[in-house]
Motif scaffolding. Structure first.
Motif, PDB file in Angstrom:
ATOM      1  N   HIS A 221       0.827  -1.205   0.000  1.00  0.00           N
ATOM      2  CA  HIS A 221       0.000   0.000   0.000  1.00  0.00           C
ATOM      3  C   HIS A 221       0.869   1.266   0.000  1.00  0.00           C
ATOM      4  N   PHE A 222       2.129   1.143   0.363  1.00  0.00           N
ATOM      5  CA  PHE A 222       3.036   2.288   0.467  1.00  0.00           C
ATOM      6  C   PHE A 222       3.944   2.361  -0.750  1.00  0.00           C
ATOM      7  N   THR A 223       4.268   3.578  -1.154  1.00  0.00           N
ATOM      8  CA  THR A 223       5.188   3.769  -2.265  1.00  0.00           C
ATOM      9  C   THR A 223       5.956   5.071  -2.081  1.00  0.00           C
ATOM     10  N   THR A 224       6.930   5.298  -2.952  1.00  0.00           N
ATOM     11  CA  THR A 224       7.784   6.477  -2.835  1.00  0.00           C
ATOM     12  C   THR A 224       7.114   7.719  -3.396  1.00  0.00           C
ATOM     13  N   GLU A 225       7.677   8.867  -3.062  1.00  0.00           N
ATOM     14  CA  GLU A 225       7.393  10.146  -3.699  1.00  0.00           C
ATOM     15  C   GLU A 225       8.721  10.696  -4.188  1.00  0.00           C
TER      16      GLU A 225
ATOM     17  N   GLY B  74      10.518  13.235  -3.248  1.00  0.00           N
ATOM     18  CA  GLY B  74      11.427  13.592  -2.174  1.00  0.00           C
ATOM     19  C   GLY B  74      11.697  12.398  -1.273  1.00  0.00           C
ATOM     20  N   ASN B  75      12.938  12.236  -0.842  1.00  0.00           N
ATOM     21  CA  ASN B  75      13.281  11.106   0.019  1.00  0.00           C
ATOM     22  C   ASN B  75      12.872  11.361   1.467  1.00  0.00           C
ATOM     23  N   TYR B  76      12.041  12.382   1.699  1.00  0.00           N
ATOM     24  CA  TYR B  76      11.460  12.649   3.007  1.00  0.00           C
ATOM     25  C   TYR B  76       9.934  12.609   2.925  1.00  0.00           C
ATOM     26  N   ASN B  77       9.408  11.987   1.850  1.00  0.00           N
ATOM     27  CA  ASN B  77       7.965  11.814   1.665  1.00  0.00           C
ATOM     28  C   ASN B  77       7.663  10.361   1.316  1.00  0.00           C
ATOM     29  N   LEU B  78       6.479   9.894   1.697  1.00  0.00           N
ATOM     30  CA  LEU B  78       5.954   8.613   1.237  1.00  0.00           C
ATOM     31  C   LEU B  78       4.468   8.774   0.914  1.00  0.00           C
ATOM     32  N   GLU B  79       3.919   7.773   0.261  1.00  0.00           N
ATOM     33  CA  GLU B  79       2.513   7.807  -0.142  1.00  0.00           C
ATOM     34  C   GLU B  79       1.838   6.486   0.200  1.00  0.00           C
ATOM     35  N   ILE B  80       0.601   6.577   0.661  1.00  0.00           N
ATOM     36  CA  ILE B  80      -0.242   5.406   0.907  1.00  0.00           C
ATOM     37  C   ILE B  80      -1.329   5.353  -0.158  1.00  0.00           C
ATOM     38  N   ASN B  81      -1.523   4.192  -0.778  1.00  0.00           N
ATOM     39  CA  ASN B  81      -2.627   3.987  -1.712  1.00  0.00           C
ATOM     40  C   ASN B  81      -3.645   3.053  -1.067  1.00  0.00           C
ATOM     41  N   LEU B  82      -4.833   3.571  -0.814  1.00  0.00           N
ATOM     42  CA  LEU B  82      -5.877   2.770  -0.177  1.00  0.00           C
ATOM     43  C   LEU B  82      -6.544   1.841  -1.182  1.00  0.00           C
TER      44      LEU B  82
END
Length: 252
Positions: A75-79, A81-89
Protein backbone atom coordinates in the motif's frame (compact mmCIF):
# COMPACT_ATOMS: atom_id res chain seq x y z
CA UNK A 1 0.59 0.41 -13.28
CA UNK A 2 3.15 -1.60 -15.23
CA UNK A 3 6.77 -1.49 -14.15
CA UNK A 4 8.76 1.51 -13.04
CA UNK A 5 11.84 0.86 -15.19
CA UNK A 6 12.03 3.99 -17.34
CA UNK A 7 14.71 5.50 -19.53
CA UNK A 8 15.14 8.84 -21.23
CA UNK A 9 14.32 8.75 -24.95
CA UNK A 10 17.18 10.27 -26.93
CA UNK A 11 17.03 8.58 -30.33
CA UNK A 12 14.41 9.57 -32.91
CA UNK A 13 13.54 5.90 -33.39
CA UNK A 14 12.79 5.50 -29.67
CA UNK A 15 10.66 8.64 -29.61
CA UNK A 16 8.73 7.48 -32.68
CA UNK A 17 8.16 4.09 -31.02
CA UNK A 18 6.85 5.85 -27.91
CA UNK A 19 4.38 7.92 -29.98
CA UNK A 20 3.28 4.75 -31.77
CA UNK A 21 2.46 2.95 -28.52
CA UNK A 22 0.80 6.07 -27.10
CA UNK A 23 -1.45 6.20 -30.17
CA UNK A 24 -2.31 2.54 -29.68
CA UNK A 25 -3.30 3.26 -26.08
CA UNK A 26 -5.67 5.99 -27.27
CA UNK A 27 -7.12 3.66 -29.89
CA UNK A 28 -7.67 1.03 -27.20
CA UNK A 29 -9.51 3.54 -25.00
CA UNK A 30 -11.65 4.61 -27.95
CA UNK A 31 -12.54 0.99 -28.65
CA UNK A 32 -13.38 0.33 -24.99
CA UNK A 33 -15.78 3.30 -24.99
CA UNK A 34 -17.42 2.43 -28.34
CA UNK A 35 -17.80 -1.26 -27.51
CA UNK A 36 -19.07 -0.66 -23.97
CA UNK A 37 -16.09 -2.41 -22.36
CA UNK A 38 -15.62 -0.04 -19.42
CA UNK A 39 -17.16 -1.19 -16.14
CA UNK A 40 -20.16 0.92 -15.11
CA UNK A 41 -21.10 -0.74 -11.82
CA UNK A 42 -20.45 -0.99 -9.00
CA UNK A 43 -19.03 2.52 -8.55
CA UNK A 44 -15.96 2.60 -6.31
CA UNK A 45 -14.00 5.17 -4.36
CA UNK A 46 -10.32 5.25 -3.45
CA UNK A 47 -7.71 7.60 -2.05
CA UNK A 48 -4.03 8.43 -1.69
CA UNK A 49 -2.42 9.90 1.42
CA UNK A 50 1.00 11.53 1.11
CA UNK A 51 2.96 12.44 4.22
CA UNK A 52 6.23 14.02 5.33
CA UNK A 53 8.95 12.32 7.36
CA UNK A 54 10.67 14.52 9.93
CA UNK A 55 13.24 14.22 12.70
CA UNK A 56 12.70 15.18 16.34
CA UNK A 57 13.20 18.85 15.44
CA UNK A 58 10.47 18.51 12.76
CA UNK A 59 13.01 19.03 9.97
CA UNK A 60 12.74 16.84 6.84
CA UNK A 61 14.42 13.47 7.41
CA UNK A 62 15.97 11.97 4.30
CA UNK A 63 15.23 8.30 5.07
CA UNK A 64 11.99 7.43 3.23
CA UNK A 65 13.49 4.42 1.45
CA UNK A 66 14.69 2.86 4.71
CA UNK A 67 11.27 3.37 6.31
CA UNK A 68 9.51 2.00 3.22
CA UNK A 69 11.59 -1.19 3.39
CA UNK A 70 10.78 -1.56 7.09
CA UNK A 71 7.03 -1.09 6.52
CA UNK A 72 7.09 -3.79 3.81
CA UNK A 73 3.52 -3.17 2.64
CA UNK A 74 2.48 -2.72 -0.99
CA UNK A 75 0.00 0.00 0.00
CA UNK A 76 3.04 2.29 0.47
CA UNK A 77 5.19 3.77 -2.26
CA UNK A 78 7.78 6.48 -2.83
CA UNK A 79 7.39 10.15 -3.70
CA UNK A 80 9.94 12.35 -5.46
CA UNK A 81 11.43 13.59 -2.17
CA UNK A 82 13.28 11.11 0.02
CA UNK A 83 11.46 12.65 3.01
CA UNK A 84 7.96 11.81 1.67
CA UNK A 85 5.95 8.61 1.24
CA UNK A 86 2.51 7.81 -0.14
CA UNK A 87 -0.24 5.41 0.91
CA UNK A 88 -2.63 3.99 -1.71
CA UNK A 89 -5.88 2.77 -0.18
CA UNK A 90 -7.88 -0.15 -1.54
CA UNK A 91 -10.84 0.62 -3.84
CA UNK A 92 -14.14 0.37 -1.97
CA UNK A 93 -17.69 0.18 -3.34
CA UNK A 94 -19.55 3.47 -2.94
CA UNK A 95 -22.27 2.31 -0.57
CA UNK A 96 -23.40 2.29 3.09
CA UNK A 97 -20.35 2.71 5.33
CA UNK A 98 -17.69 3.03 2.60
CA UNK A 99 -16.20 6.23 4.03
CA UNK A 100 -15.91 4.68 7.47
CA UNK A 101 -14.09 1.72 5.89
CA UNK A 102 -11.73 4.09 4.10
CA UNK A 103 -11.07 6.00 7.32
CA UNK A 104 -10.40 2.78 9.25
CA UNK A 105 -7.92 1.53 6.67
CA UNK A 106 -6.14 4.88 6.51
CA UNK A 107 -5.76 5.00 10.30
CA UNK A 108 -4.43 1.41 10.31
CA UNK A 109 -1.85 2.14 7.61
CA UNK A 110 -0.83 5.44 9.18
CA UNK A 111 -0.17 3.59 12.42
CA UNK A 112 2.15 1.20 10.55
CA UNK A 113 4.00 4.21 9.17
CA UNK A 114 4.33 5.76 12.62
CA UNK A 115 5.73 2.55 14.11
CA UNK A 116 8.32 2.15 11.34
CA UNK A 117 9.25 5.84 11.41
CA UNK A 118 9.87 5.64 15.16
CA UNK A 119 12.36 2.81 14.60
CA UNK A 120 14.31 5.22 12.39
CA UNK A 121 14.13 8.09 14.88
CA UNK A 122 11.51 9.87 12.78
CA UNK A 123 7.94 11.13 12.92
CA UNK A 124 5.30 11.52 10.21
CA UNK A 125 3.47 14.77 9.56
CA UNK A 126 0.35 15.47 7.49
CA UNK A 127 0.55 18.95 6.01
CA UNK A 128 0.20 20.58 2.61
CA UNK A 129 3.71 22.04 2.67
CA UNK A 130 6.05 21.30 5.56
CA UNK A 131 6.81 24.73 7.12
CA UNK A 132 10.36 23.70 8.08
CA UNK A 133 11.44 23.04 4.49
CA UNK A 134 14.38 25.14 3.32
CA UNK A 135 16.23 25.43 0.02
CA UNK A 136 18.83 22.84 1.02
CA UNK A 137 16.08 20.23 1.32
CA UNK A 138 15.04 20.56 -2.34
CA UNK A 139 18.42 19.76 -3.86
CA UNK A 140 18.62 16.77 -6.17
CA UNK A 141 20.67 15.04 -3.45
CA UNK A 142 17.40 14.66 -1.51
CA UNK A 143 15.51 13.10 -4.43
CA UNK A 144 14.33 9.55 -3.79
CA UNK A 145 16.96 7.29 -5.41
CA UNK A 146 14.53 5.92 -8.00
CA UNK A 147 15.38 5.97 -11.72
CA UNK A 148 12.08 7.41 -12.93
CA UNK A 149 12.44 10.58 -10.85
CA UNK A 150 15.82 11.36 -12.40
CA UNK A 151 14.40 10.71 -15.87
CA UNK A 152 11.46 13.00 -15.10
CA UNK A 153 13.82 15.71 -13.92
CA UNK A 154 15.98 15.49 -17.05
CA UNK A 155 12.97 15.39 -19.41
CA UNK A 156 11.22 18.40 -17.87
CA UNK A 157 14.43 20.43 -17.76
CA UNK A 158 15.13 19.60 -21.40
CA UNK A 159 11.61 20.61 -22.41
CA UNK A 160 11.80 23.92 -20.56
CA UNK A 161 15.33 24.63 -21.78
CA UNK A 162 15.96 26.71 -18.65
CA UNK A 163 15.88 26.47 -14.87
CA UNK A 164 12.64 26.70 -12.87
CA UNK A 165 11.73 30.33 -12.29
CA UNK A 166 9.35 30.48 -9.32
CA UNK A 167 7.49 33.72 -8.60
CA UNK A 168 4.61 33.64 -6.10
CA UNK A 169 3.20 36.77 -4.47
CA UNK A 170 1.04 36.68 -1.37
CA UNK A 171 1.51 38.53 1.92
CA UNK A 172 5.21 38.02 1.17
CA UNK A 173 6.82 37.49 -2.23
CA UNK A 174 8.96 34.56 -3.34
CA UNK A 175 11.35 34.79 -6.28
CA UNK A 176 13.42 31.68 -6.83
CA UNK A 177 15.50 30.15 -9.61
CA UNK A 178 15.94 26.41 -9.11
CA UNK A 179 17.63 23.68 -11.13
CA UNK A 180 15.41 20.61 -10.60
CA UNK A 181 11.82 19.37 -10.23
CA UNK A 182 12.47 18.78 -6.53
CA UNK A 183 10.27 21.80 -5.88
CA UNK A 184 7.40 19.36 -6.36
CA UNK A 185 8.78 17.50 -3.34
CA UNK A 186 7.42 20.33 -1.20
CA UNK A 187 3.81 19.32 -1.88
CA UNK A 188 1.89 16.58 -0.07
CA UNK A 189 -1.85 15.97 -0.03
CA UNK A 190 -4.82 13.67 0.49
CA UNK A 191 -6.34 12.78 -2.89
CA UNK A 192 -9.71 11.06 -3.17
CA UNK A 193 -10.76 9.06 -6.23
CA UNK A 194 -14.23 8.45 -7.65
CA UNK A 195 -14.90 5.92 -10.42
CA UNK A 196 -16.87 7.45 -13.30
CA UNK A 197 -19.52 5.95 -15.56
CA UNK A 198 -18.39 6.76 -19.14
CA UNK A 199 -21.96 7.56 -20.17
CA UNK A 200 -22.18 10.41 -17.63
CA UNK A 201 -18.56 11.51 -17.72
CA UNK A 202 -19.21 14.96 -19.27
CA UNK A 203 -21.91 15.79 -16.72
CA UNK A 204 -19.78 14.48 -13.86
CA UNK A 205 -16.77 16.46 -15.05
CA UNK A 206 -18.82 19.66 -15.19
CA UNK A 207 -20.19 19.32 -11.65
CA UNK A 208 -16.72 18.50 -10.39
CA UNK A 209 -15.45 21.75 -11.89
CA UNK A 210 -18.37 23.64 -10.34
CA UNK A 211 -17.72 22.46 -6.79
CA UNK A 212 -13.91 22.37 -6.68
CA UNK A 213 -13.64 26.05 -5.65
CA UNK A 214 -15.74 25.78 -2.46
CA UNK A 215 -14.10 22.46 -1.60
CA UNK A 216 -10.62 23.94 -2.06
CA UNK A 217 -11.53 26.86 0.21
CA UNK A 218 -12.03 24.51 3.17
CA UNK A 219 -9.00 22.34 2.41
CA UNK A 220 -6.22 24.94 2.33
CA UNK A 221 -3.17 23.71 4.17
CA UNK A 222 -0.04 25.39 2.81
CA UNK A 223 0.35 29.10 3.62
CA UNK A 224 4.12 28.95 4.23
CA UNK A 225 6.95 28.13 1.86
CA UNK A 226 10.64 28.68 2.67
CA UNK A 227 9.68 31.06 5.47
CA UNK A 228 7.41 33.18 3.24
CA UNK A 229 3.68 33.69 3.82
CA UNK A 230 2.19 33.29 0.35
CA UNK A 231 -1.19 31.92 -0.72
CA UNK A 232 -3.52 30.19 1.72
CA UNK A 233 -3.05 27.26 -0.70
CA UNK A 234 0.44 27.73 -2.14
CA UNK A 235 0.55 24.22 -3.61
CA UNK A 236 -1.44 25.36 -6.65
CA UNK A 237 1.12 27.91 -7.81
CA UNK A 238 4.09 25.80 -6.77
CA UNK A 239 2.88 22.67 -8.55
CA UNK A 240 2.15 24.54 -11.76
CA UNK A 241 5.51 26.23 -11.85
CA UNK A 242 7.55 23.21 -10.78
CA UNK A 243 6.34 20.64 -13.33
CA UNK A 244 4.72 22.58 -16.17
CA UNK A 245 6.86 22.80 -19.29
CA UNK A 246 5.98 26.43 -20.01
CA UNK A 247 8.88 28.75 -19.39
CA UNK A 248 7.54 31.38 -17.00
CA UNK A 249 4.61 32.05 -14.65
CA UNK A 250 3.85 34.84 -12.24
CA UNK A 251 1.22 34.13 -9.60
CA UNK A 252 -0.25 36.97 -7.54
Amino acid sequence: MGNLNVIKLNKKRDKANYIYHLSKDIEALDRMINEDLIEKAPIRIGAEQEFCIVDNAFLPNNNAIAILKDIDDTHFTTEIGNYNLEINLDPIELETNCFSKMHTQLITLMEKAKISAKKHHSKIVLTGILPTLSLKHISINNMAPIQRYYVLNDAVKESRKQDFNIHIKGVDELNLLHDSVMLEGCNTSFQSHLQMNPETFVEDYNWAQAIYGPILSVCTNSPLLFGKELWSETRIALFTQSVDTASKFIFT
